[in-house]
Design an enzyme around this catalytic site. Sequence first.
Site: not given
Ligand code: 5GP
Ligand code: MG
Length: 178
Positions: A102-103, A106, A155, A168
Amino acid sequence: MDKVQVHDKHFSLFIENKEIEKRISDLALKINNDLKDKNPLFLGILNGSFMFAGELFKNLNIPCGISFLKLASYEGTSSTGKIKRLIGLNEDIKGRTIVILEDIIDTGITIDNIVKQLKGYEPAEIKIATLLYKPEAYNDMYKIDYFCFDIPNDFIVGYGLDYNGYGRNLKHIYKISD
Ligand code: 5GP
Ligand code: MG
């Protein structure tokens, strides 16, 4: 470049490319050691993970494979509305060691969704590797086996991560400044 504009927002330099690549190669060393006898299959989650996945994969020297998956949103029938279906899995992963790439993690909602769907294919084990994670936001549902950076709840963009479809391509990681 210390400051960049992506779409309509301003960002400032947060993690330099050199530091990102150093951490990824350190992570690869650990994975090479941990998983050398496991023939793991790495599953990169598109779009955000492509740079992390590419850099990590170059530094792996064990027998392993890689494939990429995507979460497709569609309107479900449940009252909660949107359900995201995992698409693009062509390999038989039954009995295999899987490493999700995963990137960023969150809240953990996305990774929970992915893990639950992958479990249905009966892999031997599922490990989680992420470039970034936000410990203050994460729900701690699963152990994050591998990560490069834990970061505050801001963010960020760059190195594969986008804001509104842009950013990106940035080689460094930037943090929102307005
Ligand atoms: P989660 O489901 O864990 O809350 O969020 C995961 C997804 O939210 C990540 O795969 C990404 O696409 C997006 N995301 C969460 N935080 C960030 C951030 O700080 N920057 C960006 N660009 N995407 C984020
Ligand atoms: Mg993602």
